[in-house]
Design an enzyme around this catalytic site. Structure first.
Site, PDB file in Angstrom:
ATOM      1  CG  HIS A  92      -1.631  -1.286   1.454  1.00  0.00           C
ATOM      2  ND1 HIS A  92      -1.111  -2.236   2.305  1.00  0.00           N
ATOM      3  CD2 HIS A  92      -2.749  -1.815   0.921  1.00  0.00           C
ATOM      4  CE1 HIS A  92      -1.888  -3.312   2.299  1.00  0.00           C
ATOM      5  NE2 HIS A  92      -2.896  -3.080   1.467  1.00  0.00           N
TER       6      HIS A  92
HETATM    7 FE1  FES Z   1       0.280  -1.898   3.769  1.00  0.00          FE
HETATM    8 FE2  FES Z   1       2.903  -2.268   3.937  1.00  0.00          FE
HETATM    9  S1  FES Z   1       1.851  -0.531   3.258  1.00  0.00           S
HETATM   10  S2  FES Z   1       1.327  -3.679   4.409  1.00  0.00           S
END
Ligand code: FES
Length: 131
Positions: free
Chosen positions: A96
């Site tokens: 993410h």
């Molecule tokens: Fe979501 Fe690493 S940014 S698990």
């Protein structure tokens, strides 16, 4: 609790290795002088999870962190030279988009915390025991 001993003598400056400790990846990086300087120059009060580099890396040339993103547990990229290192020169979590700096501290993206520094002890200059 299980501990793991790691011989650091083959790890060159600028190189990272990944070892397994209690079933989780631990990143060990032999940092360059530039990386240490950059990590120590950061204004700690500007950090989401304020920790000094000095607290995270007692022997500055060796950074030892649990290689798990504190958002939802992916393994961040950055162990290989060819990996993306994110906007802060450390690690990048592709799940993410969390960016970690050269101290493994969260700098941008959804992760709430720095990558965790496990308990470790240097048994000699080049032998470390994690756990
Ligand atoms: Fe979501 Fe690493 S940014 S698990």
């Amino acid at each position: 609790m299980a501990s793991t001993e790691v011989d650091l003598s083959p790890v060159e400056v600028g190189q990272s290795i990944t070892v397994t400790w209690r079933g989780t990846p631990v990143f060990i990086r032999h940092r360059t002088a530039e990386e240490i300087e950059a990590a120590r120059a950061v204004d700690v009060s500007s950090l989401r999870d304020p920790q000094t580099d000095e607290d995270r890396a007692t022997k500055p040339e060796w950074l030892v962190i649990v290689g798990i993103c504190t958002h939802l547990g992916c393994v961040p990229l950055g162990q290989k030279k060819t990996d993306p290192h994110g906007e802060f020169g450390g690690w990048f979590c592709p799940c993410h988009g969390s960016h970690y700096d050269q101290s493994g501290r969260i700098r941008k993206g959804p992760a709430p915390k720095n990558m965790v520094v496990p308990e470790y002890t240097f048994l000699s200059d080049t032998l470390i025991r994690i756990g």
